[in-house]
Write a protein that holds these residues in place. Structure first.
Motif, PDB file in Angstrom:
ATOM      1  N   GLY A   1      67.749   2.300   0.721  1.00 55.17           N
ATOM      2  CA  GLY A   1      66.364   2.701   0.500  1.00 55.17           C
ATOM      3  C   GLY A   1      66.123   4.190   0.456  1.00 55.17           C
ATOM      4  N   THR A   2      66.841   4.946   1.272  1.00 54.09           N
ATOM      5  CA  THR A   2      66.589   6.394   1.343  1.00 54.09           C
ATOM      6  C   THR A   2      66.779   7.101  -0.003  1.00 54.09           C
ATOM      7  N   PRO A   3      67.860   6.827  -0.749  1.00 52.13           N
ATOM      8  CA  PRO A   3      67.993   7.497  -2.055  1.00 52.13           C
ATOM      9  C   PRO A   3      66.822   7.189  -2.997  1.00 52.13           C
ATOM     10  N   LEU A   4      66.285   5.975  -2.911  1.00 57.39           N
ATOM     11  CA  LEU A   4      65.131   5.622  -3.733  1.00 57.39           C
ATOM     12  C   LEU A   4      63.911   6.450  -3.329  1.00 57.39           C
ATOM     13  N   MET A   5      63.679   6.565  -2.015  1.00 57.19           N
ATOM     14  CA  MET A   5      62.514   7.316  -1.538  1.00 57.19           C
ATOM     15  C   MET A   5      62.661   8.814  -1.782  1.00 57.19           C
ATOM     16  N   LEU A   6      63.886   9.319  -1.789  1.00 53.75           N
ATOM     17  CA  LEU A   6      64.105  10.722  -2.130  1.00 53.75           C
ATOM     18  C   LEU A   6      63.822  10.965  -3.614  1.00 53.75           C
ATOM     19  N   ALA A   7      64.184  10.021  -4.453  1.00 58.77           N
ATOM     20  CA  ALA A   7      63.950  10.143  -5.896  1.00 58.77           C
ATOM     21  C   ALA A   7      62.472  10.011  -6.241  1.00 58.77           C
ATOM     22  N   ALA A   8      61.763   9.139  -5.524  1.00 59.01           N
ATOM     23  CA  ALA A   8      60.334   8.909  -5.774  1.00 59.01           C
ATOM     24  C   ALA A   8      59.686   8.455  -4.463  1.00 59.01           C
ATOM     25  N   PRO A   9      59.101   9.388  -3.718  1.00 62.16           N
ATOM     26  CA  PRO A   9      58.524   9.038  -2.415  1.00 62.16           C
ATOM     27  C   PRO A   9      57.522   7.886  -2.449  1.00 62.16           C
ATOM     28  N   THR A  10      56.860   7.659  -3.580  1.00 57.11           N
ATOM     29  CA  THR A  10      55.884   6.567  -3.645  1.00 57.11           C
ATOM     30  C   THR A  10      56.512   5.190  -3.508  1.00 57.11           C
ATOM     31  N   VAL A  11      57.818   5.066  -3.748  1.00 56.52           N
ATOM     32  CA  VAL A  11      58.461   3.759  -3.622  1.00 56.52           C
ATOM     33  C   VAL A  11      58.418   3.262  -2.180  1.00 56.52           C
ATOM     34  N   ALA A  12      58.171   4.163  -1.236  1.00 49.79           N
ATOM     35  CA  ALA A  12      58.075   3.760   0.168  1.00 49.79           C
ATOM     36  C   ALA A  12      56.956   2.744   0.393  1.00 49.79           C
ATOM     37  N   ILE A  13      55.983   2.687  -0.500  1.00 53.36           N
ATOM     38  CA  ILE A  13      54.920   1.689  -0.366  1.00 53.36           C
ATOM     39  C   ILE A  13      55.446   0.280  -0.659  1.00 53.36           C
ATOM     40  N   ASP A  14      56.537   0.188  -1.401  1.00 51.26           N
ATOM     41  CA  ASP A  14      57.135  -1.105  -1.744  1.00 51.26           C
ATOM     42  C   ASP A  14      58.408  -1.394  -0.962  1.00 51.26           C
ATOM     43  N   LEU A  15      58.826  -0.478  -0.127  1.00 47.82           N
ATOM     44  CA  LEU A  15      60.012  -0.678   0.708  1.00 47.82           C
ATOM     45  C   LEU A  15      59.579  -0.718   2.165  1.00 47.82           C
ATOM     46  N   PRO A  16      60.310  -1.349   3.037  1.00 45.95           N
ATOM     47  CA  PRO A  16      61.541  -2.080   2.808  1.00 45.95           C
ATOM     48  C   PRO A  16      61.323  -3.305   1.902  1.00 45.95           C
ATOM     49  N   LEU A  17      62.443  -3.902   1.543  1.00 47.66           N
ATOM     50  CA  LEU A  17      62.402  -5.095   0.701  1.00 47.66           C
ATOM     51  C   LEU A  17      61.723  -6.244   1.433  1.00 47.66           C
ATOM     52  N   LYS A  18      61.157  -7.162   0.647  1.00 47.52           N
ATOM     53  CA  LYS A  18      60.445  -8.299   1.217  1.00 47.52           C
ATOM     54  C   LYS A  18      60.793  -9.574   0.463  1.00 47.52           C
ATOM     55  N   LEU A  19      60.907 -10.664   1.207  1.00 46.21           N
ATOM     56  CA  LEU A  19      61.024 -11.993   0.607  1.00 46.21           C
ATOM     57  C   LEU A  19      59.911 -12.860   1.186  1.00 46.21           C
TER      58      LEU A  19
END
Length: 130
Positions: free
Chosen positions: A66-84
């Motif tokens: 998750g961290t590399p994703l949030m570093l690339a685009a901090p807004t992805v933190a609203i959709d992380l962590p993953l959910k099922l």
């Protein structure tokens, strides 16, 4: 596997909600993925005097993914962590649903190379559904 226009993928499970949840949790333990939360929507509804079919959510992840994703685009933190989401419909069918990784890439303008960090969610869902 089915998809919706809202970026949600779903697969039917061969098991009840509780059995499916247990299978997912076992897979996460086996893969050393941290389970952050287990939310029992239907249980909370019941405590409020309301009824809904079994509906439960698992929130999980791995900082290495998750961290590399949030570093690339901090807004992805609203959709992380993953959910099922594991839910039973009115006919008694259990479905597992999750955010489509490609939808998240587009939504947050993430590099395609990072999709592998979150694409594992489909394999987890498929293994739990069997």
């Amino acid at each position: 596997m089915t998809s919706s226009d809202q970026g949600i993928l779903s697969i039917e499970s061969s098991h009840s909600v509780d059995e499916t949840m247990a299978k997912i949790e076992a897979i996460l333990r086996e893969k050393n993925v941290k389970l952050f939360a287990r939310i029992d929507h239907s249980g909370e509804a019941e405590q409020a005097g309301l009824h809904m079919p079994p509906t439960k959510l698992l929130i999980f992840g791995n900082p290495r993914g998750g961290t590399p994703l949030m570093l690339a685009a901090p807004t992805v933190a609203i959709d992380l962590p993953l959910k099922l989401l594991v839910a039973e419909d009115a006919a008694g069918k259990t479905t597992i649903s999750w955010n489509d990784p490609h939808y998240l890439l587009v939504r947050h303008n993430l590099p395609e190379a990072l999709i592998a960090n979150i694409a594992v969610i489909a394999a987890i869902a498929e293994a739990a559904a069997k």
